[in-house]
Design a protein around this motif. Structure first.
Motif: not given
Length: 140
Positions: A105-106, A47-48, A3-10
């Motif tokens: 976690s949310p 994930g959402t 998720i951290v990597a995904l947020l970086c990409v986003l």
């Protein structure tokens, strides 16, 4: 960790979208932030993201819930109007130098809506390249 990597990409994708994002700051613009599990909010599916607007608050407020590391959650640095029905929220991911955990976690952030638009007319919030439908607190 994914998720951290995904947020970086986003975050990078948002920066390359060609549209002028709101000017980000080095610190969070949230007026409150908390683990969603420690509140009465119902978290979105893993994930959402979820966005809830409270038009009864003065000024109106937005609560967004994202999934990520509990020790290094991404945080909002800017919010602005893309058009009359869409808000854009710029996020920053901590660099991890303090040792982020790999849990998922949310985590929720409360942001004051910017001036220049009608809070009751918001339909979407763009967080990175994710277009999230908005719900209103009175609808809950």
């Amino acid at each position: 960790m994914r998720i951290v990597a995904l947020l970086c990409v986003l975050a990078m994708a948002s920066a390359c979208s060609g549209e002028e994002p709101p000017a980000p700051s080095a610190t969070s613009i949230a007026i409150d932030a908390f683990l969603t599990s420690e509140s009465t909010l119902e978290p979105p599916p893993e994930g959402t993201s979820q966005v809830l607007i409270d038009t009864a608050a003065h000024p109106p407020q937005l609560t967004m819930t994202l999934w990520g590391s509990t020790s290094c959650p991404a945080f909002p640095t800017a919010i602005g109007w893309l058009d009359s029905s869409t808000l854009e929220i710029t996020m920053r991911v901590p660099d991890g130098s303090q040792g982020c955990t790999a849990d998922l976690s949310p985590y929720s952030h409360v942001i004051v809506l910017p001036e220049g638009g009608d809070a009751s007319g918001v339909e979407f919030a763009r967080i990175g390249d994710e277009k999230v439908p908005v719900a209103f607190k009175e609808d809950q």
